[in-house]
Scaffold this motif. Sequence first.
Motif, PDB file in Angstrom:
ATOM      1  N   VAL A 138       2.507  -6.160   0.560  1.00 63.99           N
ATOM      2  CA  VAL A 138       1.496  -7.087   0.032  1.00 63.99           C
ATOM      3  C   VAL A 138       0.582  -6.370  -0.953  1.00 63.99           C
ATOM      4  N   PHE A 139       0.216  -5.136  -0.625  1.00 65.57           N
ATOM      5  CA  PHE A 139      -0.617  -4.356  -1.547  1.00 65.57           C
ATOM      6  C   PHE A 139       0.056  -4.206  -2.909  1.00 65.57           C
ATOM      7  N   LEU A 140       1.342  -3.870  -2.904  1.00 64.57           N
ATOM      8  CA  LEU A 140       2.057  -3.710  -4.177  1.00 64.57           C
ATOM      9  C   LEU A 140       2.123  -5.029  -4.946  1.00 64.57           C
ATOM     10  N   LEU A 141       2.334  -6.122  -4.242  1.00 66.45           N
ATOM     11  CA  LEU A 141       2.368  -7.436  -4.895  1.00 66.45           C
ATOM     12  C   LEU A 141       1.003  -7.772  -5.501  1.00 66.45           C
ATOM     13  N   ILE A 142      -0.059  -7.449  -4.774  1.00 59.96           N
ATOM     14  CA  ILE A 142      -1.402  -7.711  -5.291  1.00 59.96           C
ATOM     15  C   ILE A 142      -1.655  -6.887  -6.548  1.00 59.96           C
ATOM     16  N   GLN A 143      -1.241  -5.623  -6.524  1.00 59.72           N
ATOM     17  CA  GLN A 143      -1.447  -4.761  -7.700  1.00 59.72           C
ATOM     18  C   GLN A 143      -0.701  -5.278  -8.919  1.00 59.72           C
ATOM     19  N   ARG A 144       0.429  -5.906  -8.673  1.00 55.69           N
ATOM     20  CA  ARG A 144       1.195  -6.468  -9.779  1.00 55.69           C
ATOM     21  C   ARG A 144       0.594  -7.772 -10.296  1.00 55.69           C
ATOM     22  N   ALA A 145      -0.093  -8.493  -9.413  1.00 59.22           N
ATOM     23  CA  ALA A 145      -0.540  -9.846  -9.758  1.00 59.22           C
ATOM     24  C   ALA A 145      -1.942  -9.903 -10.350  1.00 59.22           C
ATOM     25  N   VAL A 146      -2.871  -9.058  -9.858  1.00 59.46           N
ATOM     26  CA  VAL A 146      -4.258  -9.187 -10.304  1.00 59.46           C
ATOM     27  C   VAL A 146      -4.460  -8.528 -11.662  1.00 59.46           C
ATOM     28  N   LYS A 147      -5.501  -8.980 -12.370  1.00 54.49           N
ATOM     29  CA  LYS A 147      -5.755  -8.462 -13.707  1.00 54.49           C
ATOM     30  C   LYS A 147      -6.352  -7.058 -13.680  1.00 54.49           C
ATOM     31  N   GLN A 148      -7.151  -6.783 -12.672  1.00 54.10           N
ATOM     32  CA  GLN A 148      -7.820  -5.484 -12.602  1.00 54.10           C
ATOM     33  C   GLN A 148      -7.572  -4.853 -11.231  1.00 54.10           C
ATOM     34  N   PRO A 149      -6.360  -4.340 -11.025  1.00 52.44           N
ATOM     35  CA  PRO A 149      -6.022  -3.743  -9.724  1.00 52.44           C
ATOM     36  C   PRO A 149      -6.697  -2.395  -9.537  1.00 52.44           C
ATOM     37  N   ILE A 150      -6.832  -1.976  -8.264  1.00 49.08           N
ATOM     38  CA  ILE A 150      -7.400  -0.644  -8.033  1.00 49.08           C
ATOM     39  C   ILE A 150      -6.389   0.447  -8.355  1.00 49.08           C
ATOM     40  N   MET A 151      -5.091   0.095  -8.394  1.00 49.85           N
ATOM     41  CA  MET A 151      -4.063   1.073  -8.758  1.00 49.85           C
ATOM     42  C   MET A 151      -3.028   0.404  -9.659  1.00 49.85           C
ATOM     43  N   PRO A 152      -3.274   0.378 -10.981  1.00 49.53           N
ATOM     44  CA  PRO A 152      -2.270  -0.184 -11.892  1.00 49.53           C
ATOM     45  C   PRO A 152      -0.934   0.523 -11.727  1.00 49.53           C
ATOM     46  N   LEU A 153       0.113  -0.245 -11.460  1.00 51.54           N
ATOM     47  CA  LEU A 153       1.405   0.363 -11.139  1.00 51.54           C
ATOM     48  C   LEU A 153       2.028   1.075 -12.325  1.00 51.54           C
ATOM     49  N   GLY A 154       1.607   0.723 -13.522  1.00 51.21           N
ATOM     50  CA  GLY A 154       2.166   1.364 -14.703  1.00 51.21           C
ATOM     51  C   GLY A 154       1.909   2.859 -14.771  1.00 51.21           C
ATOM     52  N   ILE A 155       0.892   3.338 -14.069  1.00 52.02           N
ATOM     53  CA  ILE A 155       0.597   4.775 -14.120  1.00 52.02           C
ATOM     54  C   ILE A 155       1.727   5.598 -13.524  1.00 52.02           C
ATOM     55  N   TRP A 156       2.540   4.982 -12.660  1.00 52.61           N
ATOM     56  CA  TRP A 156       3.625   5.728 -12.025  1.00 52.61           C
ATOM     57  C   TRP A 156       4.767   6.035 -12.993  1.00 52.61           C
ATOM     58  N   ARG A 157       4.691   5.489 -14.207  1.00 55.62           N
ATOM     59  CA  ARG A 157       5.685   5.853 -15.230  1.00 55.62           C
ATOM     60  C   ARG A 157       5.353   7.211 -15.862  1.00 55.62           C
ATOM     61  N   THR A 158       4.188   7.756 -15.557  1.00 52.62           N
ATOM     62  CA  THR A 158       3.820   9.065 -16.081  1.00 52.62           C
ATOM     63  C   THR A 158       4.784  10.132 -15.562  1.00 52.62           C
ATOM     64  N   PRO A 159       5.404  10.922 -16.433  1.00 49.50           N
ATOM     65  CA  PRO A 159       6.360  11.941 -15.965  1.00 49.50           C
ATOM     66  C   PRO A 159       5.713  12.921 -14.994  1.00 49.50           C
ATOM     67  N   GLY A 160       6.376  13.141 -13.902  1.00 44.65           N
ATOM     68  CA  GLY A 160       5.923  14.145 -12.945  1.00 44.65           C
ATOM     69  C   GLY A 160       4.891  13.668 -11.948  1.00 44.65           C
ATOM     70  N   LEU A 161       4.294  12.492 -12.159  1.00 41.53           N
ATOM     71  CA  LEU A 161       3.235  12.037 -11.269  1.00 41.53           C
ATOM     72  C   LEU A 161       3.766  11.787  -9.855  1.00 41.53           C
ATOM     73  N   ALA A 162       4.879  11.100  -9.751  1.00 36.03           N
ATOM     74  CA  ALA A 162       5.426  10.773  -8.431  1.00 36.03           C
ATOM     75  C   ALA A 162       5.805  12.042  -7.668  1.00 36.03           C
ATOM     76  N   ALA A 163       6.471  12.981  -8.338  1.00 34.40           N
ATOM     77  CA  ALA A 163       6.892  14.207  -7.658  1.00 34.40           C
ATOM     78  C   ALA A 163       5.694  15.012  -7.184  1.00 34.40           C
ATOM     79  N   ALA A 164       4.641  15.092  -7.996  1.00 34.23           N
ATOM     80  CA  ALA A 164       3.448  15.841  -7.598  1.00 34.23           C
ATOM     81  C   ALA A 164       2.765  15.184  -6.406  1.00 34.23           C
ATOM     82  N   ASN A 165       2.753  13.864  -6.365  1.00 31.37           N
ATOM     83  CA  ASN A 165       2.127  13.172  -5.244  1.00 31.37           C
ATOM     84  C   ASN A 165       2.950  13.315  -3.967  1.00 31.37           C
ATOM     85  N   VAL A 166       4.265  13.356  -4.091  1.00 31.27           N
ATOM     86  CA  VAL A 166       5.097  13.629  -2.915  1.00 31.27           C
ATOM     87  C   VAL A 166       4.781  15.016  -2.375  1.00 31.27           C
TER      88      VAL A 166
END
Length: 477
Positions: A242-270
Amino acid sequence: MNAVNPRRWWALVVLAAAQFMVIMDTSIIGVALPEMQRDLGFTQGGLQWVFNAYVIAFGGLLLLGGRLSDLFGARKIFTAGWIVLLAGSVLAAAAGTAWVEILGRAVQGVGGALIAPAAMTLLMMLFGHDPRELGKAMALYGAAAPAGGTAGVFLGGVVTEYLSWPWVFIVYIPIGLATLAAIPALLPAVQGRRGSVDVLGAVSVTAGIALAVFAIVQAPEQGWGSPATLLELAGAVALLAVFLLIQRAVKQPIMPLGIWRTPGLAAANVAMALLGAAWIPMWYFLNLYLQQVLGYGAFPSGAALLPMTVAIMIFMIGITARLLGRFGARPLIVGGMAVLAAGVGALSLVRPDGAFTTDVLPASLVAAVGMSLAYIPAMMSAMSGVRPEESGLASGIVNTTYNVGSALGLAVMTAVATSQGAAELGDLGRLTDGFQAAFIGAAAVAALGAALALAFMRRPKRAVAADTRPESQPAGT
Protein backbone atom coordinates in the motif's frame (compact mmCIF):
# COMPACT_ATOMS: atom_id res chain seq x y z
CA MET A 1 22.05 34.46 -0.91
CA ASN A 2 21.40 35.11 2.81
CA ALA A 3 24.00 36.97 4.89
CA VAL A 4 26.53 34.83 6.67
CA ASN A 5 25.33 34.06 10.20
CA PRO A 6 27.94 35.38 12.67
CA ARG A 7 26.83 32.85 15.28
CA ARG A 8 26.94 29.87 12.95
CA TRP A 9 29.67 28.02 14.87
CA TRP A 10 27.71 28.35 18.10
CA ALA A 11 24.67 27.15 16.19
CA LEU A 12 26.71 24.14 15.09
CA VAL A 13 27.17 23.27 18.77
CA VAL A 14 23.38 23.03 19.10
CA LEU A 15 23.06 20.92 15.94
CA ALA A 16 25.93 18.64 16.94
CA ALA A 17 24.30 18.21 20.35
CA ALA A 18 21.18 17.02 18.56
CA GLN A 19 23.17 14.46 16.56
CA PHE A 20 24.94 13.42 19.76
CA MET A 21 21.64 12.90 21.60
CA VAL A 22 19.86 11.05 18.79
CA ILE A 23 22.70 8.53 18.52
CA MET A 24 23.19 8.30 22.28
CA ASP A 25 19.51 7.37 22.53
CA THR A 26 20.24 4.11 20.72
CA SER A 27 23.28 3.18 22.84
CA ILE A 28 22.58 4.39 26.36
CA ILE A 29 19.82 1.85 27.03
CA GLY A 30 21.93 -1.21 26.15
CA VAL A 31 23.64 -1.58 29.51
CA ALA A 32 20.38 -0.83 31.37
CA LEU A 33 18.38 -3.58 29.62
CA PRO A 34 18.77 -6.33 32.26
CA GLU A 35 17.72 -3.93 35.05
CA MET A 36 14.71 -2.81 33.02
CA GLN A 37 13.84 -6.43 32.33
CA ARG A 38 13.76 -7.25 36.03
CA ASP A 39 11.81 -4.14 37.08
CA LEU A 40 9.26 -4.00 34.26
CA GLY A 41 8.69 -7.71 33.64
CA PHE A 42 9.96 -7.95 30.06
CA THR A 43 10.40 -11.44 28.67
CA GLN A 44 13.79 -12.28 27.17
CA GLY A 45 12.32 -12.02 23.67
CA GLY A 46 10.19 -8.96 24.41
CA LEU A 47 13.15 -7.00 25.80
CA GLN A 48 14.26 -6.08 22.29
CA TRP A 49 11.24 -3.79 21.96
CA VAL A 50 12.97 -1.27 24.22
CA PHE A 51 15.39 -0.83 21.32
CA ASN A 52 13.12 -1.61 18.39
CA ALA A 53 10.32 0.75 19.43
CA TYR A 54 12.78 3.62 19.05
CA VAL A 55 14.40 2.57 15.78
CA ILE A 56 11.10 1.66 14.10
CA ALA A 57 9.58 5.05 14.93
CA PHE A 58 12.82 6.85 14.09
CA GLY A 59 13.55 4.99 10.86
CA GLY A 60 9.93 4.80 9.71
CA LEU A 61 9.28 8.52 10.16
CA LEU A 62 12.59 10.05 9.03
CA LEU A 63 11.26 10.77 5.55
CA LEU A 64 8.14 12.36 6.99
CA GLY A 65 10.32 14.45 9.29
CA GLY A 66 12.24 15.73 6.30
CA ARG A 67 9.04 16.59 4.48
CA LEU A 68 7.62 18.44 7.48
CA SER A 69 10.89 20.36 7.76
CA ASP A 70 10.50 21.50 4.16
CA LEU A 71 6.86 22.51 4.60
CA PHE A 72 6.86 24.21 7.99
CA GLY A 73 10.45 25.38 8.34
CA ALA A 74 13.44 23.51 9.76
CA ARG A 75 13.73 25.51 12.99
CA LYS A 76 10.09 24.90 13.91
CA ILE A 77 10.39 21.15 13.29
CA PHE A 78 13.75 20.99 15.09
CA THR A 79 12.10 22.65 18.10
CA ALA A 80 9.06 20.38 17.92
CA GLY A 81 11.34 17.34 17.74
CA TRP A 82 13.09 18.29 20.97
CA ILE A 83 9.75 18.81 22.72
CA VAL A 84 8.58 15.36 21.59
CA LEU A 85 11.90 13.77 22.57
CA LEU A 86 11.65 15.28 26.04
CA ALA A 87 8.06 14.08 26.41
CA GLY A 88 9.12 10.56 25.43
CA SER A 89 12.03 10.69 27.87
CA VAL A 90 9.74 11.64 30.77
CA LEU A 91 7.31 8.87 29.83
CA ALA A 92 10.06 6.25 29.52
CA ALA A 93 11.63 7.29 32.84
CA ALA A 94 8.30 7.13 34.68
CA ALA A 95 7.19 3.82 33.14
CA GLY A 96 5.94 1.20 35.57
CA THR A 97 5.06 -1.43 32.98
CA ALA A 98 6.69 -2.83 29.86
CA TRP A 99 4.07 -1.36 27.52
CA VAL A 100 4.45 2.16 28.87
CA GLU A 101 8.22 1.85 28.47
CA ILE A 102 7.80 0.76 24.85
CA LEU A 103 5.44 3.68 24.23
CA GLY A 104 7.92 6.13 25.73
CA ARG A 105 10.69 4.77 23.52
CA ALA A 106 8.48 5.09 20.44
CA VAL A 107 7.73 8.73 21.30
CA GLN A 108 11.47 9.34 21.65
CA GLY A 109 11.91 7.85 18.18
CA VAL A 110 9.31 10.23 16.75
CA GLY A 111 11.24 13.14 18.27
CA GLY A 112 14.49 11.89 16.76
CA ALA A 113 12.84 11.56 13.35
CA LEU A 114 11.87 15.24 13.48
CA ILE A 115 15.23 16.45 14.81
CA ALA A 116 17.64 14.67 12.45
CA PRO A 117 16.49 15.94 9.01
CA ALA A 118 15.75 19.44 10.34
CA ALA A 119 19.27 19.63 11.80
CA MET A 120 20.79 18.73 8.44
CA THR A 121 18.73 21.41 6.68
CA LEU A 122 19.81 24.03 9.21
CA LEU A 123 23.45 23.01 8.88
CA MET A 124 23.31 23.40 5.11
CA MET A 125 21.73 26.84 5.49
CA LEU A 126 24.35 28.01 7.97
CA PHE A 127 27.42 26.78 6.11
CA GLY A 128 26.35 26.31 2.49
CA HIS A 129 27.94 29.63 1.48
CA ASP A 130 31.48 28.18 1.71
CA PRO A 131 32.33 24.60 0.65
CA ARG A 132 35.37 24.49 2.94
CA GLU A 133 33.39 25.68 5.95
CA LEU A 134 30.64 23.23 5.07
CA GLY A 135 33.16 20.39 4.99
CA LYS A 136 34.51 21.29 8.42
CA ALA A 137 31.02 21.68 9.83
CA MET A 138 29.95 18.33 8.39
CA ALA A 139 33.01 16.62 9.88
CA LEU A 140 32.30 18.07 13.33
CA TYR A 141 28.62 17.23 13.04
CA GLY A 142 29.47 13.70 11.95
CA ALA A 143 31.97 13.27 14.79
CA ALA A 144 29.14 13.88 17.25
CA ALA A 145 27.60 10.55 16.22
CA PRO A 146 30.36 8.16 17.35
CA ALA A 147 30.92 10.44 20.35
CA GLY A 148 27.24 9.98 21.25
CA GLY A 149 27.55 6.22 20.87
CA THR A 150 30.61 6.15 23.12
CA ALA A 151 29.08 8.43 25.74
CA GLY A 152 25.87 6.42 25.71
CA VAL A 153 27.63 3.16 26.48
CA PHE A 154 29.68 4.65 29.31
CA LEU A 155 26.98 6.92 30.74
CA GLY A 156 24.43 4.11 30.65
CA GLY A 157 26.72 1.97 32.77
CA VAL A 158 27.46 4.72 35.29
CA VAL A 159 23.85 5.81 35.67
CA THR A 160 22.43 2.29 35.91
CA GLU A 161 25.07 1.14 38.41
CA TYR A 162 25.03 4.11 40.76
CA LEU A 163 21.53 5.55 40.32
CA SER A 164 18.86 3.49 38.54
CA TRP A 165 17.79 2.75 34.97
CA PRO A 166 15.19 5.60 34.73
CA TRP A 167 18.11 8.03 34.86
CA VAL A 168 19.23 6.92 31.39
CA PHE A 169 16.18 8.89 30.22
CA ILE A 170 16.22 11.66 32.82
CA VAL A 171 19.66 12.82 31.58
CA TYR A 172 17.96 14.04 28.39
CA ILE A 173 15.82 16.56 30.24
CA PRO A 174 18.42 19.22 31.21
CA ILE A 175 20.20 18.91 27.86
CA GLY A 176 16.91 19.22 25.99
CA LEU A 177 15.79 22.23 27.99
CA ALA A 178 19.14 23.97 27.43
CA THR A 179 18.89 23.29 23.71
CA LEU A 180 15.35 24.66 23.50
CA ALA A 181 16.50 27.81 25.30
CA ALA A 182 19.37 28.31 22.81
CA ILE A 183 17.36 27.74 19.62
CA PRO A 184 15.78 31.23 19.22
CA ALA A 185 19.11 33.04 19.56
CA LEU A 186 21.33 30.72 17.53
CA LEU A 187 19.35 28.96 14.79
CA PRO A 188 18.02 30.83 11.76
CA ALA A 189 14.33 30.99 11.02
CA VAL A 190 13.54 29.02 7.86
CA GLN A 191 10.50 29.73 5.75
CA GLY A 192 8.40 26.75 4.80
CA ARG A 193 6.94 26.19 1.39
CA ARG A 194 3.59 25.20 -0.01
CA GLY A 195 2.80 21.53 -0.30
CA SER A 196 1.02 18.59 1.23
CA VAL A 197 2.01 16.02 3.85
CA ASP A 198 1.92 12.37 2.81
CA VAL A 199 0.51 11.14 6.13
CA LEU A 200 -0.92 7.93 4.66
CA GLY A 201 2.47 7.03 3.20
CA ALA A 202 4.23 7.59 6.52
CA VAL A 203 1.63 5.63 8.49
CA SER A 204 1.57 2.68 6.08
CA VAL A 205 5.36 2.21 5.88
CA THR A 206 5.85 2.56 9.65
CA ALA A 207 2.96 0.19 10.41
CA GLY A 208 4.24 -2.32 7.86
CA ILE A 209 7.73 -2.36 9.38
CA ALA A 210 6.37 -2.62 12.93
CA LEU A 211 4.04 -5.50 12.02
CA ALA A 212 6.86 -7.39 10.28
CA VAL A 213 9.07 -7.06 13.36
CA PHE A 214 6.20 -8.11 15.63
CA ALA A 215 5.53 -11.20 13.52
CA ILE A 216 9.18 -12.25 13.64
CA VAL A 217 9.38 -11.68 17.40
CA GLN A 218 6.24 -13.74 18.03
CA ALA A 219 7.11 -16.53 15.57
CA PRO A 220 9.18 -18.73 17.94
CA GLU A 221 6.24 -18.86 20.36
CA GLN A 222 3.42 -19.04 17.81
CA GLY A 223 5.27 -21.17 15.26
CA TRP A 224 6.66 -19.95 11.93
CA GLY A 225 3.96 -21.78 10.01
CA SER A 226 1.09 -20.89 12.34
CA PRO A 227 -1.92 -19.00 10.96
CA ALA A 228 -1.22 -16.07 13.28
CA THR A 229 2.38 -15.65 12.08
CA LEU A 230 1.44 -16.02 8.41
CA LEU A 231 -1.40 -13.54 8.81
CA GLU A 232 0.87 -11.00 10.49
CA LEU A 233 3.54 -11.34 7.82
CA ALA A 234 0.92 -11.07 5.08
CA GLY A 235 -0.43 -7.93 6.74
CA ALA A 236 3.06 -6.42 6.82
CA VAL A 237 3.59 -7.14 3.14
CA ALA A 238 0.18 -5.68 2.32
CA LEU A 239 0.91 -2.47 4.24
CA LEU A 240 4.26 -2.05 2.48
CA ALA A 241 2.57 -2.67 -0.88
CA VAL A 242 0.00 0.00 0.00
CA PHE A 243 2.87 2.36 0.79
CA LEU A 244 4.36 1.81 -2.67
CA LEU A 245 0.97 2.37 -4.31
CA ILE A 246 0.52 5.59 -2.36
CA GLN A 247 3.97 6.82 -3.41
CA ARG A 248 3.05 6.18 -7.01
CA ALA A 249 -0.35 7.86 -6.76
CA VAL A 250 0.14 11.05 -4.72
CA LYS A 251 1.58 14.24 -6.17
CA GLN A 252 4.02 14.89 -3.34
CA PRO A 253 5.11 11.55 -1.87
CA ILE A 254 7.57 11.29 1.01
CA MET A 255 9.66 8.95 -1.17
CA PRO A 256 9.37 9.58 -4.93
CA LEU A 257 9.99 6.19 -6.49
CA GLY A 258 11.92 7.67 -9.39
CA ILE A 259 14.94 8.21 -7.15
CA TRP A 260 15.56 4.46 -7.21
CA ARG A 261 16.65 4.80 -10.85
CA THR A 262 19.82 6.47 -9.55
CA PRO A 263 22.76 4.12 -10.32
CA GLY A 264 24.09 2.40 -7.25
CA LEU A 265 21.43 3.69 -4.86
CA ALA A 266 19.66 0.36 -4.39
CA ALA A 267 22.89 -1.60 -3.87
CA ALA A 268 24.19 0.90 -1.31
CA ASN A 269 20.92 0.76 0.62
CA VAL A 270 21.00 -3.04 0.65
CA ALA A 271 24.52 -2.80 2.10
CA MET A 272 23.30 -0.39 4.78
CA ALA A 273 20.35 -2.60 5.68
CA LEU A 274 22.57 -5.67 6.08
CA LEU A 275 25.15 -3.65 8.01
CA GLY A 276 22.48 -2.65 10.53
CA ALA A 277 21.08 -6.19 10.60
CA ALA A 278 24.52 -7.53 11.56
CA TRP A 279 25.87 -4.81 13.85
CA ILE A 280 22.88 -4.08 16.10
CA PRO A 281 22.16 -7.75 17.04
CA MET A 282 25.87 -8.18 17.85
CA TRP A 283 25.84 -5.10 20.11
CA TYR A 284 22.55 -6.16 21.76
CA PHE A 285 23.53 -9.75 22.54
CA LEU A 286 27.04 -8.76 23.64
CA ASN A 287 25.43 -6.57 26.31
CA LEU A 288 23.32 -9.50 27.47
CA TYR A 289 26.25 -11.94 27.42
CA LEU A 290 28.37 -9.65 29.59
CA GLN A 291 25.66 -9.25 32.22
CA GLN A 292 23.61 -12.44 32.10
CA VAL A 293 26.44 -14.95 31.52
CA LEU A 294 29.65 -13.33 32.78
CA GLY A 295 27.79 -11.66 35.65
CA TYR A 296 29.02 -8.12 35.02
CA GLY A 297 27.20 -5.24 36.69
CA ALA A 298 25.95 -2.29 34.67
CA PHE A 299 29.07 -0.14 35.08
CA PRO A 300 31.62 -2.91 34.31
CA SER A 301 29.50 -3.91 31.32
CA GLY A 302 29.50 -0.36 29.96
CA ALA A 303 33.24 -0.08 30.57
CA ALA A 304 33.78 -3.39 28.74
CA LEU A 305 32.14 -1.95 25.62
CA LEU A 306 34.17 1.28 25.69
CA PRO A 307 37.21 -0.08 23.76
CA MET A 308 34.90 -1.05 20.89
CA THR A 309 33.10 2.30 20.77
CA VAL A 310 36.33 4.30 21.08
CA ALA A 311 37.81 2.27 18.22
CA ILE A 312 34.78 3.14 16.09
CA MET A 313 35.19 6.85 16.80
CA ILE A 314 38.93 6.81 16.05
CA PHE A 315 38.51 4.91 12.79
CA MET A 316 35.53 6.87 11.52
CA ILE A 317 37.07 10.26 12.22
CA GLY A 318 40.73 9.62 11.53
CA ILE A 319 41.13 6.72 9.14
CA THR A 320 38.07 5.78 7.10
CA ALA A 321 37.73 9.18 5.41
CA ARG A 322 41.33 9.01 4.16
CA LEU A 323 40.90 5.45 2.88
CA LEU A 324 37.67 6.44 1.18
CA GLY A 325 39.38 9.23 -0.71
CA ARG A 326 42.15 6.87 -1.84
CA PHE A 327 40.32 3.64 -2.66
CA GLY A 328 36.67 4.59 -3.13
CA ALA A 329 33.58 3.18 -1.44
CA ARG A 330 33.23 -0.32 -2.90
CA PRO A 331 36.47 -1.89 -1.57
CA LEU A 332 35.87 -0.46 1.90
CA ILE A 333 32.28 -1.72 2.04
CA VAL A 334 33.30 -5.20 0.90
CA GLY A 335 36.33 -5.33 3.17
CA GLY A 336 34.58 -3.72 6.13
CA MET A 337 31.64 -6.12 6.06
CA ALA A 338 34.01 -9.07 5.68
CA VAL A 339 36.00 -7.89 8.72
CA LEU A 340 32.74 -7.37 10.62
CA ALA A 341 31.70 -10.93 9.74
CA ALA A 342 35.02 -12.23 11.07
CA GLY A 343 34.72 -10.31 14.33
CA VAL A 344 31.11 -11.30 14.99
CA GLY A 345 31.92 -14.86 13.98
CA ALA A 346 34.68 -14.92 16.58
CA LEU A 347 32.15 -13.81 19.20
CA SER A 348 30.17 -16.97 18.47
CA LEU A 349 32.94 -18.83 20.34
CA VAL A 350 32.00 -17.24 23.67
CA ARG A 351 31.77 -19.69 26.58
CA PRO A 352 29.65 -19.93 29.74
CA ASP A 353 32.86 -19.59 31.77
CA GLY A 354 34.50 -17.14 29.39
CA ALA A 355 36.56 -14.05 30.16
CA PHE A 356 36.41 -10.53 28.77
CA THR A 357 40.07 -10.37 27.70
CA THR A 358 39.93 -13.58 25.67
CA ASP A 359 36.31 -14.08 24.62
CA VAL A 360 35.08 -10.52 24.09
CA LEU A 361 37.78 -7.86 23.68
CA PRO A 362 39.71 -9.10 20.60
CA ALA A 363 36.59 -10.09 18.64
CA SER A 364 34.71 -6.90 19.51
CA LEU A 365 37.62 -4.74 18.34
CA VAL A 366 37.76 -6.61 15.02
CA ALA A 367 34.02 -6.11 14.60
CA ALA A 368 34.38 -2.40 15.44
CA VAL A 369 37.02 -1.97 12.73
CA GLY A 370 34.74 -3.65 10.20
CA MET A 371 31.80 -1.42 11.11
CA SER A 372 33.98 1.68 10.92
CA LEU A 373 35.30 0.79 7.47
CA ALA A 374 31.89 0.05 5.96
CA TYR A 375 29.44 2.58 7.39
CA ILE A 376 30.60 5.93 5.97
CA PRO A 377 31.47 4.50 2.50
CA ALA A 378 28.02 2.91 2.28
CA MET A 379 26.40 6.21 3.27
CA MET A 380 28.46 8.15 0.74
CA SER A 381 27.82 5.60 -1.99
CA ALA A 382 24.07 5.92 -1.46
CA MET A 383 24.27 9.68 -1.97
CA SER A 384 27.01 10.02 -4.58
CA GLY A 385 24.86 9.54 -7.68
CA VAL A 386 21.80 11.62 -6.82
CA ARG A 387 21.09 15.13 -8.04
CA PRO A 388 21.86 17.91 -5.51
CA GLU A 389 18.17 18.61 -4.97
CA GLU A 390 17.64 14.95 -4.04
CA SER A 391 20.51 14.68 -1.55
CA GLY A 392 18.25 15.24 1.45
CA LEU A 393 15.86 12.54 0.25
CA ALA A 394 18.72 10.11 -0.40
CA SER A 395 20.13 10.79 3.08
CA GLY A 396 16.71 10.12 4.61
CA ILE A 397 16.30 6.89 2.65
CA VAL A 398 19.69 5.48 3.61
CA ASN A 399 19.20 6.34 7.29
CA THR A 400 15.76 4.74 7.16
CA THR A 401 17.22 1.66 5.52
CA TYR A 402 19.87 1.28 8.22
CA ASN A 403 17.32 1.60 11.03
CA VAL A 404 14.82 -0.77 9.41
CA GLY A 405 17.60 -3.30 8.80
CA SER A 406 18.61 -2.94 12.45
CA ALA A 407 15.09 -3.61 13.70
CA LEU A 408 14.42 -6.57 11.41
CA GLY A 409 17.88 -8.04 12.02
CA LEU A 410 17.45 -7.83 15.78
CA ALA A 411 14.01 -9.43 15.54
CA VAL A 412 15.34 -12.33 13.47
CA MET A 413 18.41 -12.92 15.65
CA THR A 414 16.30 -12.75 18.80
CA ALA A 415 14.04 -15.43 17.33
CA VAL A 416 17.11 -17.53 16.48
CA ALA A 417 18.62 -17.04 19.95
CA THR A 418 15.34 -17.86 21.69
CA SER A 419 14.94 -21.08 19.71
CA GLN A 420 18.43 -22.15 20.84
CA GLY A 421 17.94 -21.50 24.55
CA ALA A 422 18.44 -17.77 25.12
CA ALA A 423 15.19 -17.55 27.09
CA GLU A 424 16.45 -19.97 29.78
CA LEU A 425 18.01 -17.45 32.15
CA GLY A 426 18.79 -20.01 34.85
CA ASP A 427 20.91 -22.21 32.59
CA LEU A 428 24.16 -20.49 31.56
CA GLY A 429 24.97 -23.24 29.05
CA ARG A 430 21.69 -22.92 27.17
CA LEU A 431 21.78 -19.13 27.47
CA THR A 432 25.22 -19.07 25.89
CA ASP A 433 24.06 -21.46 23.15
CA GLY A 434 21.35 -18.97 22.25
CA PHE A 435 23.77 -16.03 22.17
CA GLN A 436 26.22 -18.04 20.06
CA ALA A 437 23.46 -18.74 17.54
CA ALA A 438 22.64 -15.03 17.33
CA PHE A 439 26.32 -14.16 16.71
CA ILE A 440 26.56 -16.82 13.98
CA GLY A 441 23.45 -15.42 12.33
CA ALA A 442 24.73 -11.84 12.49
CA ALA A 443 28.10 -12.92 11.05
CA ALA A 444 26.28 -14.64 8.17
CA VAL A 445 24.35 -11.43 7.45
CA ALA A 446 27.58 -9.41 7.34
CA ALA A 447 29.21 -11.97 5.05
CA LEU A 448 26.17 -11.81 2.76
CA GLY A 449 26.50 -8.03 2.68
CA ALA A 450 30.15 -8.30 1.64
CA ALA A 451 29.30 -10.76 -1.13
CA LEU A 452 26.42 -8.66 -2.48
CA ALA A 453 28.49 -5.48 -2.39
CA LEU A 454 31.27 -7.22 -4.32
CA ALA A 455 28.83 -8.53 -6.90
CA PHE A 456 26.50 -5.58 -7.45
CA MET A 457 28.04 -2.29 -6.33
CA ARG A 458 29.43 -0.27 -9.16
CA ARG A 459 32.97 1.06 -9.13
CA PRO A 460 32.82 4.81 -8.43
CA LYS A 461 34.20 7.30 -10.89
CA ARG A 462 37.37 9.11 -9.87
CA ALA A 463 35.44 12.36 -9.45
CA VAL A 464 33.20 10.79 -6.85
CA ALA A 465 36.11 9.44 -4.86
CA ALA A 466 37.89 12.77 -5.03
CA ASP A 467 34.96 14.51 -3.36
CA THR A 468 35.25 12.36 -0.25
CA ARG A 469 38.47 13.81 1.15
CA PRO A 470 38.40 14.23 4.93
CA GLU A 471 37.48 17.92 4.99
CA SER A 472 34.31 17.35 2.96
CA GLN A 473 33.29 14.08 4.54
CA PRO A 474 29.81 14.01 6.07
CA ALA A 475 30.59 11.27 8.55
CA GLY A 476 27.95 9.69 10.71
CA THR A 477 26.78 6.55 12.42
